[in-house]
Design a protein around this motif. Structure first.
Motif, short mmCIF file in Angstrom:
data_model
loop_
_atom_site.label_atom_id
_atom_site.label_comp_id
_atom_site.label_asym_id
_atom_site.label_seq_id
_atom_site.Cartn_x
_atom_site.Cartn_y
_atom_site.Cartn_z
N GLY A 6 5.06 14.95 5.88
CA GLY A 6 5.84 13.73 5.64
C GLY A 6 6.12 13.49 4.18
O GLY A 6 5.33 13.86 3.30
N GLN A 7 7.24 12.86 3.91
CA GLN A 7 7.59 12.53 2.54
C GLN A 7 6.77 11.34 2.05
O GLN A 7 6.24 10.57 2.83
N GLN A 8 6.67 11.23 0.73
CA GLN A 8 5.94 10.12 0.15
C GLN A 8 6.69 8.82 0.36
O GLN A 8 7.87 8.72 0.03
N LEU A 9 6.00 7.84 0.92
CA LEU A 9 6.59 6.53 1.21
C LEU A 9 6.00 5.49 0.26
O LEU A 9 4.80 5.50 -0.01
N VAL A 55 3.01 5.66 9.78
CA VAL A 55 2.36 5.69 8.47
C VAL A 55 2.58 4.36 7.74
O VAL A 55 1.66 3.83 7.10
N ARG A 56 3.79 3.81 7.83
CA ARG A 56 4.06 2.51 7.20
C ARG A 56 3.18 1.41 7.81
O ARG A 56 2.62 0.57 7.10
N HIS A 57 3.06 1.42 9.13
CA HIS A 57 2.24 0.41 9.81
C HIS A 57 0.78 0.56 9.42
O HIS A 57 0.07 -0.44 9.21
N LEU A 58 0.31 1.80 9.29
CA LEU A 58 -1.07 2.03 8.88
C LEU A 58 -1.32 1.50 7.48
O LEU A 58 -2.34 0.84 7.22
N ALA A 59 -0.39 1.76 6.56
CA ALA A 59 -0.55 1.31 5.18
C ALA A 59 -0.55 -0.22 5.10
O ALA A 59 -1.29 -0.80 4.28
N ASN A 60 0.24 -0.88 5.92
CA ASN A 60 0.29 -2.35 5.93
C ASN A 60 -0.96 -2.97 6.54
O ASN A 60 -1.24 -4.15 6.31
N SER A 61 -1.70 -2.20 7.33
CA SER A 61 -2.84 -2.74 8.07
C SER A 61 -4.15 -2.70 7.30
O SER A 61 -5.10 -3.39 7.67
N PHE A 62 -4.22 -1.86 6.25
CA PHE A 62 -5.47 -1.70 5.52
C PHE A 62 -5.23 -1.84 4.02
O PHE A 62 -4.12 -1.60 3.54
N ALA A 63 -6.28 -2.21 3.33
CA ALA A 63 -6.21 -2.29 1.87
C ALA A 63 -6.41 -0.91 1.26
O ALA A 63 -7.03 -0.03 1.87
N TYR A 64 -5.88 -0.76 0.05
CA TYR A 64 -6.05 0.53 -0.63
C TYR A 64 -7.54 0.78 -0.92
O TYR A 64 -8.04 1.87 -0.71
#
Length: 285
Positions: free
Chosen positions: A100-103, A148-157
């Motif tokens: 996947g490309q970097q989002l 991947v977008r949903h996963l990133a929105n669901s957790f903190a870095y």
């Protein structure tokens, strides 16, 4: 919705022998100038016998469609003969890699981050892959990006904003990968796609905040280290005072204890070596 039906067609070797025999009969009729028979036999041979022969390679399949109706799928590799009027569509059963490309997305706390994932997938149901979606390759790409977008929105870095965070993108690699794999399987199931593995391949703060976040991480590390040093120093000072009291080495009043504690904390907590000073007087002169 069409569901996959597995076909086990007859071997194509016997049909190949029939084709060669009919080809010989056609040649014999032409030599003997029996052109009508030659045309009929040749018509049957090349219209009904030869088009039905198919070769299925390992980890491939042939999906058969007869006059717009799904007939079944041949998954066994080999040489077969099927209905010559069916349309034969090849579908690969091999595993595919999607890098996947970097989002650029926001994490749970709104911090812009860059994230990318590597996904290993394969076709599990050939009928769904061909008939349930317009283009299963494009479907995998779009749904993977959405997951991947949903996963990133669901957790903190990371858990610097909230120390009680159980799972973060940077520290919970195994849990995050399992959750991503589960969500992808749910999203891709309508297309007959099975996700074998999903991993985060790139994770970083966006360039515009990367330097600031690095400074914050360094400050947090320094504070944590200092906290540990102070806790250890207090314990050592307490132990020193207790030892002096238990062994009656010296009798210290509260003021002398305070001075001793101050000196010990300076020595133990300082980040540079101290220079000893010999005091020939007393604390009160």
């Amino acid at each position: 919705m069409n569901t996959e039906k597995i076909l086990n067609p007859p071997s194509g070797y016997l049909t190949l022998i029939v084709f060669l025999l009919l080809l010989g009969v056609t040649g014999y009729c032409i030599v003997n100038q029996n052109f009508i028979t030659a045309v009929v036999v040749g018509f049957i041979n090349f219209l009904l016998v030869l088009p039905g022969l198919i070769i299925v390679n390992p980890n491939e399949s042939k999906v058969l469609v007869l006059f717009g109706k799904y007939v079944g799928t041949v998954k066994q590799d080999g040489f077969f003969w099927v209905n010559p009027f069916t349309t034969k569509k090849k579908v690969s059963l091999k595993a595919f890699n999607l890098n996947g490309q970097q989002l650029k997305v926001n994490d749970k706390h709104g911090n812009p981050i860059e994230i990318a994932a590597v996904i290993v997938w394969r076709i599990k149901d050939t009928a769904k892959a061909l008939f349930a979606v317009e283009n299963y390759l494009q479907y995998v790409n779009i749904q993977s990006e959405a997951a991947v977008r949903h996963l990133a929105n669901s957790f903190a870095y990371d858990n610097m904003d909230d120390e009680h965070e159980q799972i973060t993108l940077s520290n919970g690699a195994e849990q995050v990968s399992l959750l991503l794999e589960k969500e992808l399987n749910e999203r891709l199931e309508p297309a007959g796609i099975e996700v074998l593995e999903a991993r985060i391949s790139h994770l970083a703060y966006a360039p515009e905040i990367a330097h600031t976040m690095l400074q914050r991480q360094q400050a947090s590390a320094i504070i944590s280290a200092r906290r540990l040093i102070v806790e250890g120093a207090v314990g050592m000072v307490e132990m020193a005072l207790q030892k002096l009291s238990d062994k009656n080495i010296v009798e210290l009043d509260e003021e002398r204890k305070a001075a001793m504690v101050s000196n010990l904390l300076v020595v133990l907590c300082g980040d540079k070596a101290v220079n000893p000073i010999v005091n020939t007087g007393t604390l009160y002169h």
